[in-house]
Motif scaffolding. Structure first.
Motif, mmCIF file in Angstrom:
data_model
loop_
_atom_site.group_PDB
_atom_site.id
_atom_site.type_symbol
_atom_site.label_atom_id
_atom_site.label_comp_id
_atom_site.label_asym_id
_atom_site.label_seq_id
_atom_site.Cartn_x
_atom_site.Cartn_y
_atom_site.Cartn_z
ATOM 1 N N ARG A 18 0.831 -1.184 0.006
ATOM 2 C CA ARG A 18 0.105 0.067 -0.093
ATOM 3 C C ARG A 18 0.937 1.252 0.008
ATOM 4 N NH1 ARG A 18 -2.101 -0.160 4.967
ATOM 5 N NH2 ARG A 18 -0.451 1.202 5.627
ATOM 6 N N LEU A 19 2.039 1.097 0.930
ATOM 7 C CA LEU A 19 2.812 2.445 0.743
ATOM 8 C C LEU A 19 3.606 2.797 -0.548
ATOM 9 C CD1 LEU A 19 4.249 4.508 2.537
ATOM 10 C CD2 LEU A 19 5.864 2.574 3.291
ATOM 11 N N LYS A 20 3.986 1.627 -1.197
ATOM 12 C CA LYS A 20 4.529 1.740 -2.292
ATOM 13 C C LYS A 20 3.675 2.297 -3.568
ATOM 14 C CE LYS A 20 6.542 -2.418 -2.466
ATOM 15 N NZ LYS A 20 7.242 -3.651 -2.831
ATOM 16 N N LYS A 21 2.404 1.792 -3.456
ATOM 17 C CA LYS A 21 1.342 2.268 -4.490
ATOM 18 C C LYS A 21 0.872 3.586 -3.977
ATOM 19 C CE LYS A 21 -3.041 0.238 -6.066
ATOM 20 N NZ LYS A 21 -4.189 -0.671 -5.997
ATOM 21 N N SER A 22 1.089 4.130 -2.990
ATOM 22 C CA SER A 22 0.556 5.444 -2.722
ATOM 23 C C SER A 22 1.591 6.340 -3.264
ATOM 24 C CB SER A 22 0.296 5.472 -1.356
ATOM 25 O OG SER A 22 -0.562 4.794 -0.680
ATOM 26 N N ILE A 23 2.958 6.165 -2.946
ATOM 27 C CA ILE A 23 4.043 6.777 -3.544
ATOM 28 C C ILE A 23 4.128 6.957 -4.833
ATOM 29 C CG2 ILE A 23 6.743 6.947 -3.335
ATOM 30 C CD1 ILE A 23 6.425 5.898 -0.544
ATOM 31 N N LYS A 24 3.911 5.731 -5.637
ATOM 32 C CA LYS A 24 4.064 5.745 -6.999
ATOM 33 C C LYS A 24 2.972 6.712 -7.665
ATOM 34 C CE LYS A 24 3.926 2.574 -10.878
ATOM 35 N NZ LYS A 24 3.844 1.171 -11.412
ATOM 36 N N ALA A 25 1.759 6.609 -6.936
ATOM 37 C CA ALA A 25 0.699 7.342 -7.500
ATOM 38 C C ALA A 25 0.850 8.995 -7.463
ATOM 39 C CB ALA A 25 -0.618 7.286 -6.950
ATOM 40 N N CYS A 26 1.552 9.313 -6.682
ATOM 41 C CA CYS A 26 2.379 10.600 -6.327
ATOM 42 C C CYS A 26 3.375 11.290 -7.391
ATOM 43 C CB CYS A 26 2.863 11.155 -4.999
ATOM 44 S SG CYS A 26 1.521 11.008 -3.616
ATOM 45 N N VAL A 37 2.852 12.830 6.670
ATOM 46 C CA VAL A 37 2.083 13.254 7.911
ATOM 47 C C VAL A 37 1.871 11.808 8.789
ATOM 48 C CG1 VAL A 37 -0.059 14.275 9.001
ATOM 49 C CG2 VAL A 37 1.136 15.393 6.889
ATOM 50 N N GLY A 38 2.394 11.667 9.758
ATOM 51 C CA GLY A 38 1.937 10.275 10.364
ATOM 52 C C GLY A 38 2.792 9.242 9.787
ATOM 53 N N CYS A 39 4.111 9.600 9.553
ATOM 54 C CA CYS A 39 5.342 8.812 8.869
ATOM 55 C C CYS A 39 5.626 7.643 9.749
ATOM 56 C CB CYS A 39 6.455 9.747 8.707
ATOM 57 S SG CYS A 39 7.247 10.258 10.261
ATOM 58 N N HIS A 40 5.262 7.385 11.043
ATOM 59 C CA HIS A 40 5.603 6.218 11.690
ATOM 60 C C HIS A 40 7.336 6.073 11.628
ATOM 61 C CE1 HIS A 40 6.175 1.677 12.572
ATOM 62 N NE2 HIS A 40 5.098 1.961 13.576
ATOM 63 N N GLN A 41 7.810 5.250 11.325
ATOM 64 C CA GLN A 41 9.257 5.215 11.580
ATOM 65 C C GLN A 41 9.957 5.616 10.016
ATOM 66 O OE1 GLN A 41 10.702 1.329 12.965
ATOM 67 N NE2 GLN A 41 9.180 1.375 14.644
ATOM 68 N N GLU A 42 9.182 6.295 9.378
ATOM 69 C CA GLU A 42 9.672 6.833 8.111
ATOM 70 C C GLU A 42 10.002 5.738 7.062
ATOM 71 O OE1 GLU A 42 12.888 9.527 8.498
ATOM 72 O OE2 GLU A 42 11.726 11.230 9.999
ATOM 73 N N GLU A 43 9.074 4.860 6.947
ATOM 74 C CA GLU A 43 9.011 3.686 6.044
ATOM 75 C C GLU A 43 9.300 4.242 4.593
ATOM 76 O OE1 GLU A 43 7.903 1.794 9.880
ATOM 77 O OE2 GLU A 43 7.166 3.481 8.681
ATOM 78 N N ALA A 44 8.505 5.328 4.370
ATOM 79 C CA ALA A 44 8.355 5.875 3.022
ATOM 80 C C ALA A 44 9.590 6.213 2.281
ATOM 81 C CB ALA A 44 7.363 7.080 2.936
ATOM 82 N N ARG A 45 10.732 6.650 3.144
ATOM 83 C CA ARG A 45 11.799 7.056 2.685
ATOM 84 C C ARG A 45 12.446 6.153 1.550
ATOM 85 N NH1 ARG A 45 15.281 11.040 4.541
ATOM 86 N NH2 ARG A 45 14.764 12.316 6.167
ATOM 87 N N GLN A 46 12.294 4.992 2.019
ATOM 88 C CA GLN A 46 13.002 3.847 1.048
ATOM 89 C C GLN A 46 12.315 3.768 -0.258
ATOM 90 O OE1 GLN A 46 12.219 -0.327 2.433
ATOM 91 N NE2 GLN A 46 10.775 0.665 3.993
ATOM 92 N N PHE A 47 11.403 4.349 -0.556
ATOM 93 C CA PHE A 47 10.684 4.225 -1.616
ATOM 94 C C PHE A 47 10.626 5.660 -2.704
ATOM 95 C CE2 PHE A 47 8.328 1.339 1.022
ATOM 96 C CZ PHE A 47 8.585 -0.108 0.336
ATOM 97 N N ILE A 48 11.377 6.752 -2.041
ATOM 98 C CA ILE A 48 11.366 8.039 -2.385
ATOM 99 C C ILE A 48 12.525 8.236 -3.257
ATOM 100 C CG2 ILE A 48 11.306 10.387 -1.956
ATOM 101 C CD1 ILE A 48 9.496 9.720 0.307
ATOM 102 N N PRO A 49 12.574 8.663 -4.352
ATOM 103 C CA PRO A 49 13.732 9.093 -5.117
ATOM 104 C C PRO A 49 14.919 9.972 -4.291
ATOM 105 C CG PRO A 49 12.112 9.534 -6.559
ATOM 106 C CD PRO A 49 11.459 9.146 -4.767
ATOM 107 N N ALA A 50 16.081 9.612 -4.542
ATOM 108 C CA ALA A 50 17.087 10.330 -4.082
ATOM 109 C C ALA A 50 17.120 11.740 -4.445
ATOM 110 C CB ALA A 50 18.436 9.787 -4.214
ATOM 111 N N GLY A 51 17.707 12.671 -3.531
ATOM 112 C CA GLY A 51 17.450 14.076 -4.058
ATOM 113 C C GLY A 51 16.180 14.769 -3.546
#
Length: 211
Positions: A18-26, A37-51
């Motif tokens: 679900r996290l990867k699907k949400s990030i890809k949609a953005c 907002v509500g990042c928990h342990q910042e799991e999203a970072r691993q799926f976000i492009p560098a920079g």
């Protein structure tokens, strides 16, 4: 230190999907500013492009955004995933998210579906949420698809809705039902969720832009 209500999130493949699907949609690109907002342990970072410039808010970090928040910048992309249903004043937080989104920005908001076939059967059997009065990060708001869409549209223009599944019944006390649901392959669950989201999608991902 605040209590982590989902310490095993990393072990839940459906949550990560679900996290990867949400990030890809953005459609996040290098150089974008990201607010989670509500990042928990910042799991999203691993799926976000560098920079990208990433800022995560969470109660685990001592942040209080229930009822709204104020930051000194706007963001190209904002994520708010499986958060608003836990808050006492989610409409004010939603309004703050809208106010911090750039004019051309994109926001992804995910909300759970509390009217799935699983929930209806569970209610029919009298098995309502066992943690209804517990302090374990359970949902304070229980939306269906129509209610979730109306809530998000109060602040945003929805450009796309996608659906996610979680047939393992993770977090539920009815683990036996989850074991039975897992007999059905994920590809079938995804087909059912896309065809009849009100009954078979565990939740909804709203991709939004400013009104």
């Amino acid at each position: 230190m605040a209590k982590d209500h989902w310490p095993n999130l990393h072990d839940d493949p459906y949550a990560l999907a679900r996290l990867k699907k949400s990030i890809k949609a953005c459609d996040i690109r290098e150089g974008h500013s990201i607010l989670d907002v509500g990042c928990h342990q910042e799991e999203a970072r691993q799926f976000i492009p560098a920079g990208c410039h990433y800022l995560g808010l969470d109660h685990l970090k001592g942040d209080d955004f229930d009822g709204g928040f104020s930051l000194h910048q706007k963001f190209d992309r904002i994520l708010c995933l499986e958060v608003l249903e836990h808050l006492m004043w989610p409409r004010k937080t939603l309004a703050s998210i809208a106010s911090h989104l750039e004019t051309s920005g994109i926001c992804a908001i995910s909300l759970p579906n509390e009217a799935t076939l699983f929930h209806r059967l569970r209610g029919f059997l009298g098995c309502i949420d066992a943690e209804a009065f517990g302090e374990f990060g359970k949902h304070l708001h229980l939306p269906n698809l129509q209610q979730a869409r109306s809530f998000v549209e109060s602040e945003f223009q929805i450009t796309h809705i996608s659906y996610y599944i979680s047939p393992s019944a993770c977090g539920s006390r009815q683990k036996l039902i989850g074991l039975l649901m897992k007999i059905i392959p994920d590809r079938i669950w995804n087909l059912l969720a896309d065809s009849w989201p009100s009954l078979f999608a565990r939740g909804f991902i709203f991709v939004c832009k400013k009104k």
